[in-house]
Design an enzyme around this catalytic site. Structure first.
Site, PDB file in Angstrom:
ATOM      1  N   ARG A  81      38.956  28.244  38.429  1.00  0.00           N
ATOM      2  CA  ARG A  81      39.512  28.202  37.072  1.00  0.00           C
ATOM      3  C   ARG A  81      40.840  28.926  36.970  1.00  0.00           C
ATOM      4  O   ARG A  81      41.789  28.431  36.378  1.00  0.00           O
ATOM      5  CB  ARG A  81      38.574  28.884  36.088  1.00  0.00           C
ATOM      6  N   THR A  82      40.879  30.130  37.509  1.00  0.00           N
ATOM      7  CA  THR A  82      42.119  30.898  37.421  1.00  0.00           C
ATOM      8  C   THR A  82      43.244  30.149  38.121  1.00  0.00           C
ATOM      9  O   THR A  82      44.363  30.057  37.629  1.00  0.00           O
ATOM     10  CB  THR A  82      41.918  32.295  38.040  1.00  0.00           C
ATOM     11  N   LYS A 135      43.926  35.239  61.493  1.00  0.00           N
ATOM     12  CA  LYS A 135      44.461  35.716  62.770  1.00  0.00           C
ATOM     13  C   LYS A 135      44.846  37.187  62.682  1.00  0.00           C
ATOM     14  O   LYS A 135      45.508  37.719  63.571  1.00  0.00           O
ATOM     15  CB  LYS A 135      45.675  34.880  63.181  1.00  0.00           C
TER      16      LYS A 135
END
Ligand SMILES: Nc1ncnc2c1ncn2[C@@H]1O[C@H](COP(=O)(O)OP(=O)(O)OP(=O)(O)O)[C@@H](O)[C@H]1O
Ligand SMILES: [Mg+2]
Ligand SMILES: [Zn+2]
Lengths: 156, 297
Positions: free
Chosen positions: B50-51, B79
């Site tokens: 949503r954000t 990594k």
């Protein structure tokens, strides 16, 4: 060379630092933050739980004496966190040439580890921890955690 | 260069001006071009659909474009690259960074290494300023913030949205009423800070008798994992659920908010009542995030 002063618990040092009026029992923590271990080669004396008179009151204190070493500001700041009433005495040629109290600075950079495991300062990032010293405790400027108790065990 | 990291960095005037800007955006919903030709990286190290969508929508409604990084796997992060390095590099590709990260303080760190503005879209259990600002905005759509009585309900110990909202409201002369299950009360350190900032905080055991006093009910999610067993979770859930019956006798104009997603905290029968504002609140994420973006550009 002067005569050995009387009444000292432990033998005098020629040049170095005496950290006096350490809170009783805290000498070992002071050694830890100074990076002094059995493996390092300073000449060292420690007195713990010795009787002392402060302000007309009898109490107990610890003392740490280190030869051939003067302390850096960051080391003094760490000692302040452990024992705010400690004094730092600089000894040259057996004489106390300078005596100063310790003071907790307003800001601590890289001196204390944040207690919040989720704090970015505890991740592998190229930053130092950063605390603002407030009345409530040490306030982490990254995650807002406030360390209120047992600060000395979090000193890096 | 301006960053938006924490609601604590906002004074009252800054909050007011940002909310006013969001209001102006809302009132004139045609495409604005403040971000025309600009690219914004949505750097999401933690899923939050949503954000992320609402920031993407905000950027595009301002005429800008987004580059989204939302998969940690296969990226340089797995990594072992530091966030500091990631942010330095991404800064050279884009005009601003919206960051979501699981570690608290990550956005502050990012702002120290980025050469473009950083907006915090949530850092772990820490700050999530766009949520707080949209909560404030939603309240202000119905009433002035000054002098209100707001009830914070639910998990107030771990609920960061409630913490930040309480802190932001302490800029105004509000009375905070807290209703939380035992052990999930507002942290004492926060209560002390709110007091220092001149806020009145009153603890209550039960919401029913409080209803007629409240201008705003802010319900938060109560999570199953906070409870030792299903039964105690169920009991707490039952006694903290907002229902039409509980709301009987509420003040005229009272509103109910929730940061969503809700579990069982609000009975779906409340949805049809005029006081239910939580979907409006979610919608407000877009104009508020547009205002935040304009603020840093
Ligand atoms: N040459 C030295 N070697 C080792 N320790 C010393 C030496 N000179 C002084 N000290 C110690 O350093 C500390 C400070 O010495 P000082 O003579 O200032 O004592 P003081 O007057 O009792 O000070 P305070 O008021 O700080 O307690 C004392 O603990 C003292 O025993
Ligand atoms: Mg003495
Ligand atoms: Zn921290």
């Amino acid at each position: 060379m002067k005569d050995k002063p009387q009444g000292l618990l432990i033998s005098p040092i020629k040049d170095g630092t005496v950290i006096d009026h350490i809170r009783a029992g805290a000498a070992l923590t002071v050694l830890r933050v100074l990076g002094i271990t059995g493996q390092t080669d300073e000449e060292l004396s420690i007195a713990t739980n010795v009787t002392s008179m402060t302000g007309g009151q009898e109490g107990r204190k610890d003392i740490v004496k280190v030869s051939k070493r003067e302390l850096l500001k960051e080391e003094v700041d760490r000692i302040a966190l452990i024992s705010p009433h400690a004094t730092i005495n600089i000894i040259r040629d057996y004489i106390v040439v300078e005596k100063k109290g310790v003071e907790i600075p307003k800001h601590l950079s890289g001196i204390v580890r944040c207690t919040n495991a989720g704090c970015i300062t505890n991740a592998n990032e190229p930053i130092k921890s950063s605390f603002e010293v407030t009345e409530a405790g040490l306030h982490c400027l990254y995650c807002d955690t406030v360390i209120t108790t047992d600060i000395e065990s979090h000193i890096i | 260069m301006k960053h938006i990291i924490s609601i604590k960095d906002f004074g009252r005037e800054e909050i007011d001006s940002l909310l006013a800007r969001a209001g102006a955006i809302d009132a004139a919903p045609q495409i604005r071009q403040t971000l025309a030709g600009k690219q914004v990286a949505l750097l999401f190290f933690e899923p939050s659909t949503r954000t992320r969508m609402s920031f993407a929508s905000a950027v595009s409604r301002l005429g800008g474009t987004t580059i989204t990084v939302d998969s940690v796997e296969g990226s340089s992060i797995s990594k072992g690259e530091t966030l500091a390095d990631t942010v330095r590099v991404v800064s050279s590709y884009v005009d601003a960074i919206v960051l979501r990260h699981p570690k608290e303080g990550a956005a502050r760190l990012a702002s120290e290494f980025a050469s473009v503005p950083v907006i915090n879209a949530g850092d772990g259990a820490g700050q999530h300023p766009s949520q707080t600002l949209l909560d404030l905005y939603t309240i202000r759509q119905s009433m002035p913030l000054e002098g209100i009585h707001i009830g914070l309900l639910g998990d107030l110990r771990y609920g960061r949205t409630a913490h930040s909202l309480a802190y932001a409201l302490s800029n105004y002369d509000v009375t905070l009423h807290t209703i939380a299950p035992p052990t999930l009360e507002l942290p004492e350190s926060l209560v002390a800070e709110l007091h220092r900032r001149g806020c009145t905080v009153q603890e209550h055991e039960d919401i029913t008798s409080l209803i007629p006093e409240l201008d705003v009910i802010y319900a938060t999610r109560i999570q199953r994992e906070r409870f030792p067993d299903a039964a105690s979770y169920y009991n707490v859930g039952e006694s903290y659920r907002i229902t039409p019956e509980i709301l009987e006798g509420h003040k005229d104009g009272m509103i109910v908010l929730h940061p969503l997603p809700r579990a069982g905290e609000i009975d779906p029968r409340v949805d049809a009542m005029p006081c239910a504002r939580y979907f409006e609140q979610a919608r407000n994420g877009v104009p508020v995030r547009m205002a935040m973006l304009e603020e840093v550009f």
